[in-house]
Design a protein around this motif. Structure first.
Motif, mmCIF file in Angstrom:
data_model
loop_
_atom_site.group_PDB
_atom_site.id
_atom_site.type_symbol
_atom_site.label_atom_id
_atom_site.label_comp_id
_atom_site.label_asym_id
_atom_site.label_seq_id
_atom_site.Cartn_x
_atom_site.Cartn_y
_atom_site.Cartn_z
ATOM 1 N N GLY A 250 -7.509 0.805 -5.281
ATOM 2 C CA GLY A 250 -6.486 -0.339 -4.931
ATOM 3 C C GLY A 250 -5.087 0.442 -5.264
ATOM 4 O O GLY A 250 -4.971 0.875 -6.360
ATOM 5 N N TRP A 251 -4.144 0.216 -4.610
ATOM 6 C CA TRP A 251 -2.834 0.906 -4.679
ATOM 7 C C TRP A 251 -2.140 0.457 -6.016
ATOM 8 O O TRP A 251 -1.392 1.162 -6.532
ATOM 9 C CB TRP A 251 -1.876 0.523 -3.445
ATOM 10 N N THR B 42 0.807 -1.147 -0.074
ATOM 11 C CA THR B 42 0.017 0.218 -0.050
ATOM 12 C C THR B 42 0.859 1.144 0.061
ATOM 13 O O THR B 42 2.036 1.148 -0.016
ATOM 14 C CB THR B 42 -0.907 0.005 1.108
ATOM 15 N N SER B 43 0.119 2.454 0.103
ATOM 16 C CA SER B 43 0.762 3.743 0.144
ATOM 17 C C SER B 43 1.239 4.247 1.336
ATOM 18 O O SER B 43 0.912 3.725 2.324
ATOM 19 C CB SER B 43 -0.088 4.760 -0.637
ATOM 20 N N PHE B 44 2.129 5.265 1.175
ATOM 21 C CA PHE B 44 2.690 5.953 2.529
ATOM 22 C C PHE B 44 1.602 6.669 3.205
ATOM 23 O O PHE B 44 1.190 6.482 4.451
ATOM 24 C CB PHE B 44 3.722 7.017 2.295
ATOM 25 N N ILE B 45 0.836 7.419 2.342
ATOM 26 C CA ILE B 45 -0.456 8.129 2.898
ATOM 27 C C ILE B 45 -1.395 7.064 3.555
ATOM 28 O O ILE B 45 -1.924 7.776 4.639
ATOM 29 C CB ILE B 45 -1.122 9.051 1.812
ATOM 30 N N SER B 46 -1.674 5.916 3.026
ATOM 31 C CA SER B 46 -2.562 5.145 3.788
ATOM 32 C C SER B 46 -2.080 4.564 5.181
ATOM 33 O O SER B 46 -2.743 4.453 5.955
ATOM 34 C CB SER B 46 -3.125 3.890 2.756
ATOM 35 N N MET B 47 -0.656 4.488 5.257
ATOM 36 C CA MET B 47 -0.085 3.860 6.451
ATOM 37 C C MET B 47 -0.168 4.932 7.481
ATOM 38 O O MET B 47 -0.377 4.784 8.591
ATOM 39 C CB MET B 47 1.255 3.390 5.947
ATOM 40 N N CYS B 48 0.055 6.041 6.880
ATOM 41 C CA CYS B 48 -0.112 7.623 8.036
ATOM 42 C C CYS B 48 -1.312 7.697 8.288
ATOM 43 O O CYS B 48 -1.860 7.815 9.573
ATOM 44 C CB CYS B 48 0.502 8.681 7.158
ATOM 45 N N CYS B 49 -2.589 7.382 7.562
ATOM 46 C CA CYS B 49 -3.878 7.715 7.986
ATOM 47 C C CYS B 49 -4.186 6.348 8.812
ATOM 48 O O CYS B 49 -4.893 6.748 9.745
ATOM 49 C CB CYS B 49 -4.777 7.598 6.804
ATOM 50 N N LEU C 164 -1.263 3.193 -8.918
ATOM 51 C CA LEU C 164 0.312 3.543 -9.322
ATOM 52 C C LEU C 164 0.219 3.197 -10.772
ATOM 53 O O LEU C 164 0.889 3.845 -11.577
ATOM 54 C CB LEU C 164 1.205 2.371 -8.563
ATOM 55 N N GLU C 165 -0.594 2.361 -11.318
ATOM 56 C CA GLU C 165 -0.270 1.943 -12.718
ATOM 57 C C GLU C 165 -0.978 3.097 -13.463
ATOM 58 O O GLU C 165 -0.474 3.274 -14.385
ATOM 59 C CB GLU C 165 -1.090 0.622 -13.152
#
Length: 486
Positions: free
Chosen positions: A375-376, A151-158, A380-381
């Motif tokens: 979905g991440w 997953t993304s950095f933003i989702s892990m921060c959230c 990204l794609e």
């Protein structure tokens, strides 16, 4: 070839991805990137999941790649977990009971994995976040366990903010917005309806215990590899690593290792359309005139929701490719498709049933927009292809990823989904779909979004090239692992 490849020939990394398309594909891409840098990789999977890897691995190993990728098969404990024969992939799971049994099966793979570690003695173990026993197992063999979350950095921060501060408990209703605390780089607002059901409802069950165990094991791990690139979410990469103090390497978009049309076309399952037929249809359309709509491998829309989509797409007046994963009913009919629909839209619309060669389609010059579940991998794609997006989050971390697209990057618009519902998502009317598709495809605002999206897409491609941010961070990881060798 990288200048550091010859130095890394002795480095061997063991991968164990979750048996799900969205986890296995980026793992394969990571292994390909490492092979190009001279690092040997072994990927653990099960017999029924092996075909996803075999062709790409064969190609890598027969090319002039400085190192090899090896596939190691283990039996999936279907019988011990009470699962039906042949259910070895999360994408095949439908109900909550099967979901629970599938994740229980993952815990039963520890002993087999321990035997493989004892035999191969790799220098590092990159294991999916859901293999909660991986950190202890790696520690037993004195090697670093690196987490792959996908997953993304933003989702892990959230997620960190939600779990630590529980701001959803301080609002009066499910629809009242609240700001995520914890000094996040942007003011991220959510409602209780948009967060995972186990948080909203305060659920405690085997799956929530697994999530907690995964978090705890992650904290004790060596670090995390993240399929992202610094320029995409710099403030969140910094927040995650500097403010939250977590070790992570951004090495994406890993899908960009697939350079030619044949690599892009065979990435994933067997497509529901011949790649040449698909490319021929796209070639008949003007550049930037086609909107591509796909909702990943897990979404399961009702027939009535699919009819709303059909109506909205037709009403938008745009050319479209629509990927539908809906089985026929017992009579062999497609009740979700309005009568005569395909005939009416045949000049403007192409419906692909089953799996689509998504990267191949998104990278085609005729495609000008992407309707995505956020979905991440899909995000990204779409980012890598430089496309504006319509965001339609369904569950998992998708509502956080939507915020990155619509509010931080401002390269897309929301379709208006307001509720997190596992697998099926919120119900969206055709008028909302029509409006959102038009907004990213035509008009002044679409040009602004397209311009920003193209700039971000160029950053993505530069990030994975020699000297780019992701190329360099992957090099940093390789060097760090090398320095730990005795």
């Amino acid at each position: 070839m990288s200048t550091d490849s010859n130095d890394n020939l002795h480095l061997h990394i063991l991968f164990f991805p979750l048996m799900a398309q969205g986890h296995m594909l980026p793992t394969l891409d990571m292994a390909k990137l490492l092979a190009a840098r001279g690092v040997k990789s072994t990927i653990i999977t099960t017999p029924l999941n092996a075909p996803l890897f075999t062709k790409a691995i064969t190609d890598v190993n027969f090319q002039n790649s400085p190192s090899k990728i090896i596939l190691r098969l283990v039996e999936f404990p279907t019988k011990q977990a009470g699962l039906p024969d042949g259910l070895e992939n999360l994408d095949l799971v439908s109900g909550p009971d099967t979901h629970c049994k599938f994740f229980h099966a993952l815990t039963l793979l520890k002993h087999t994995t321990e035997e493989i570690l004892a035999e191969l003695r790799p220098h590092a173990f990159i294991a999916d976040t859901f293999f909660t026993w991986a950190t202890d197992l790696a520690s037993k063999f004195g090697i670093p366990r690196i987490v792959f979350h996908g997953t993304s950095f933003i989702s892990m921060c959230c997620m960190e903010s939600l779990e630590r501060f529980q701001p959803y408990k301080s609002v009066d209703s499910d629809s009242e917005p609240f700001v995520l605390p914890g000094n996040l780089p942007d003011e991220i607002k959510l409602t209780r309806l948009q967060i995972p059901d186990h948080l909203r409802l305060g659920l405690v069950n085997d799956f929530t215990k697994l999530l907690e165990s995964a978090r705890e094991a992650g904290k004790r791990s060596y670090g995390m590899v993240v399929n992202s690139f610094y320029e995409l979410e710099p403030a969140y990469a910094d927040h995650y690593r500097k403010v939250l103090g977590k070790k992570a390497w951004h090495i994406g978009p890993v899908s960009l290792c697939n350079k030619n049309d044949s690599e892009k076309a065979r990435r994933g399952k067997q497509a529901g359309i011949d790649e040449h037929e698909c490319l021929k249809w796209l070639a008949s359309k003007k550049p930037g005139s086609v909107v591509y709509m796909c909702f990943g491998t897990n979404a399961s829309f009702s027939a009535s929701q699919l009819r709303e989509i059909a109506t909205g797409l037709a009403a938008s007046g745009q050319n479209f490719i629509w990927v539908v994963r809906k089985a026929k009913n017992n009579d062999g009919e497609e009740e979700w498709l309005p009568e005569g629909y395909e005939k009416r839209v045949e000049e403007k619309g192409l419906i692909i049933r089953g799996w689509a060669p998504q990267v191949l389609i998104l990278d085609h010059e005729a495609v000008g927009g992407f309707v995505t579940h956020c979905g991440w991998n899909s995000v990204l794609e779409g980012v890598s292809a430089g496309l504006p997006m319509v965001t339609w989050p369904i569950f998992a971390e998708q509502f956080y990823n939507e915020k990155l697209i619509t509010e931080v990057l401002r390269t897309g618009v929301t379709v208006g989904a307001k509720k997190w519902i596992r697998l099926v998502g919120d119900y969206v009317k055709s008028e909302q779909i029509e409006r959102a598709v038009k907004e990213i495809m035509i008009g002044e605002r679409s040009e602004e979004m397209r311009s920003r999206a193209k700039a971000v897409g160029e950053m993505a491609r530069r990030a994975v090239e020699e000297g780019g941010s992701s190329y360099s961070d992957l090099g940093n990881l390789i060097q760090e692992l090398k320095s730990g060798l005795s």
